[in-house]
Enzyme design. Sequence first.
Site, PDB file in Angstrom:
ATOM      1  N   GLU A  17     -25.878  13.767 109.598  1.00 33.53           N
ATOM      2  CA  GLU A  17     -26.430  12.913 108.544  1.00 33.53           C
ATOM      3  C   GLU A  17     -27.353  13.754 107.675  1.00 33.53           C
ATOM      4  O   GLU A  17     -27.850  14.800 108.106  1.00 33.53           O
ATOM      5  CB  GLU A  17     -27.182  11.727 109.145  1.00 33.53           C
ATOM      6  CG  GLU A  17     -28.367  12.126 109.996  1.00 33.53           C
ATOM      7  CD  GLU A  17     -28.906  10.997 110.860  1.00 33.53           C
ATOM      8  OE1 GLU A  17     -30.081  11.073 111.233  1.00 33.53           O
ATOM      9  OE2 GLU A  17     -28.152  10.065 111.184  1.00 33.53           O
ATOM     10  N   LYS A  19     -30.605  15.089 105.873  1.00 30.94           N
ATOM     11  CA  LYS A  19     -32.036  15.118 106.164  1.00 30.94           C
ATOM     12  C   LYS A  19     -32.756  14.968 104.830  1.00 30.94           C
ATOM     13  O   LYS A  19     -32.722  15.870 103.999  1.00 30.94           O
ATOM     14  CB  LYS A  19     -32.416  16.431 106.847  1.00 30.94           C
ATOM     15  CG  LYS A  19     -33.848  16.445 107.330  1.00 30.94           C
ATOM     16  CD  LYS A  19     -34.172  17.742 108.035  1.00 30.94           C
ATOM     17  CE  LYS A  19     -35.561  17.670 108.652  1.00 30.94           C
ATOM     18  NZ  LYS A  19     -36.602  17.332 107.665  1.00 30.94           N
ATOM     19  N   ARG A  24     -41.009  11.368 107.876  1.00 31.20           N
ATOM     20  CA  ARG A  24     -40.368  10.683 108.992  1.00 31.20           C
ATOM     21  C   ARG A  24     -41.283   9.578 109.504  1.00 31.20           C
ATOM     22  O   ARG A  24     -42.481   9.788 109.715  1.00 31.20           O
ATOM     23  CB  ARG A  24     -40.095  11.695 110.093  1.00 31.20           C
ATOM     24  CG  ARG A  24     -39.393  11.152 111.309  1.00 31.20           C
ATOM     25  CD  ARG A  24     -37.889  11.075 111.081  1.00 31.20           C
ATOM     26  NE  ARG A  24     -37.263  10.749 112.358  1.00 31.20           N
ATOM     27  CZ  ARG A  24     -37.062  11.632 113.329  1.00 31.20           C
ATOM     28  NH1 ARG A  24     -37.441  12.886 113.145  1.00 31.20           N
ATOM     29  NH2 ARG A  24     -36.476  11.268 114.445  1.00 31.20           N
ATOM     30  N   ARG A  44     -44.842  10.309 112.162  1.00 36.76           N
ATOM     31  CA  ARG A  44     -44.289  10.940 113.365  1.00 36.76           C
ATOM     32  C   ARG A  44     -45.387  11.460 114.290  1.00 36.76           C
ATOM     33  O   ARG A  44     -45.123  11.793 115.435  1.00 36.76           O
ATOM     34  CB  ARG A  44     -43.314  12.052 113.007  1.00 36.76           C
ATOM     35  CG  ARG A  44     -43.918  13.259 112.338  1.00 36.76           C
ATOM     36  CD  ARG A  44     -42.830  14.284 112.092  1.00 36.76           C
ATOM     37  NE  ARG A  44     -43.343  15.499 111.476  1.00 36.76           N
ATOM     38  CZ  ARG A  44     -42.594  16.528 111.159  1.00 36.76           C
ATOM     39  NH1 ARG A  44     -41.303  16.498 111.395  1.00 36.76           N
ATOM     40  NH2 ARG A  44     -43.121  17.589 110.601  1.00 36.76           N
ATOM     41  N   GLU A  69     -36.652   7.572 107.223  1.00 39.62           N
ATOM     42  CA  GLU A  69     -37.392   8.418 106.283  1.00 39.62           C
ATOM     43  C   GLU A  69     -38.039   7.534 105.228  1.00 39.62           C
ATOM     44  O   GLU A  69     -37.384   6.682 104.623  1.00 39.62           O
ATOM     45  CB  GLU A  69     -36.444   9.410 105.608  1.00 39.62           C
ATOM     46  CG  GLU A  69     -37.132  10.581 104.961  1.00 39.62           C
ATOM     47  CD  GLU A  69     -37.430  11.709 105.947  1.00 39.62           C
ATOM     48  OE1 GLU A  69     -38.157  12.638 105.562  1.00 39.62           O
ATOM     49  OE2 GLU A  69     -36.936  11.664 107.091  1.00 39.62           O
ATOM     50  N   LYS A 198     -31.576  20.417 113.989  1.00 39.01           N
ATOM     51  CA  LYS A 198     -31.970  20.369 112.577  1.00 39.01           C
ATOM     52  C   LYS A 198     -31.418  21.606 111.881  1.00 39.01           C
ATOM     53  O   LYS A 198     -31.641  22.727 112.329  1.00 39.01           O
ATOM     54  CB  LYS A 198     -33.494  20.322 112.459  1.00 39.01           C
ATOM     55  CG  LYS A 198     -34.003  20.305 111.029  1.00 39.01           C
ATOM     56  CD  LYS A 198     -35.472  19.933 110.967  1.00 39.01           C
ATOM     57  CE  LYS A 198     -36.350  20.961 111.649  1.00 39.01           C
ATOM     58  NZ  LYS A 198     -37.790  20.632 111.478  1.00 39.01           N
TER      59      LYS A 198
END
Length: 320
Positions: A17, A19, A24, A44, A69, A198
């Site tokens: 997906e 970023k 976050r 986060r 996000e 990531k």
Amino acid sequence: IEDTDFTALTAADFTAEWKWDGIRVQAVAGTDEHGAIVARLYSRTGEDISKSFPDLLQSLAVPAAIDGELLIMRDKRVQSFNVLQQRLNRKAVTPKLIAEFPAHLRAYDLLADGDADLRDLPFAERRQRLEAFIARLDDPRIDISPLVPFATWAELTAARADPASAGAGADAEAVEGVMLKRRDAPYVPGRPKGPWWKWKRDPMIVDAVLMYAQRGHGKRSSYYSDYTFGVWNGSDELVPVGKAYFGFTDEELIEIDRFVRRNTVERFGPVREVTHEKTQGLVLEVAFEGLQRSTRHKSGIAMRFPRINRLRWDKPPGEA
């Protein structure tokens, strides 16, 4: 993720997906003792940032916990992180601010749906639940982050390099990479390597010159480990563009600390100014994610997420 990691991974085991370049958050809603919905928004790091985004909390109308996000959306377009910063850390949130910088949540994952805790379910199943949940919610302030179609690592590499042609469309400028998630991965705390990866877009890199240094904190309190660096402007003057305090090894830290102590030309409280002339000084190869305008720096710009990529002992400052 590193290029060498891909050899041990099978593309069919993963989904990907985008970023997004926001912050976050986890958005959580539940019922109080009177049966009313109470919503909270957490960063986060666990900070409750609910008071800064009352417009978004109104959209959390059913009990759930969403991982996503936080973005600013205008005319159905994701805005840059610089725009989002206009809403962050504000003590007062006015109707004008909310109207000019409307908050938006782009959902990645669903951790709870009503009373059901979904964290132990495989990601593929949570994703199906998330899609159904967002459809039921039917709120313009909350949407779902689209999956990136790929069957091979080569196809994902191409998508990462050109998000606009791989489904991100007009929002491609707000993409900072992709997240890989194993289809069978549960949702777990921390940063365990393997279930998720990531893969950010390659950073920009520039040679800058060390100008100032300051002692670090904790185990680095004995070393000069916080560095301000600059680039040459059109008048052969070094102007600061950023500050970084990571990206180097412990051995390199000792080398830089020694350089700072031996080449200090001025002291300003805890800050040491070091030699930075055309022929004398230390060049730092700095990696960064982007640039934004800044009133704090004399250069008028600041780097986003700068880090020391390499020490250029071989390069004189005049060539930075």
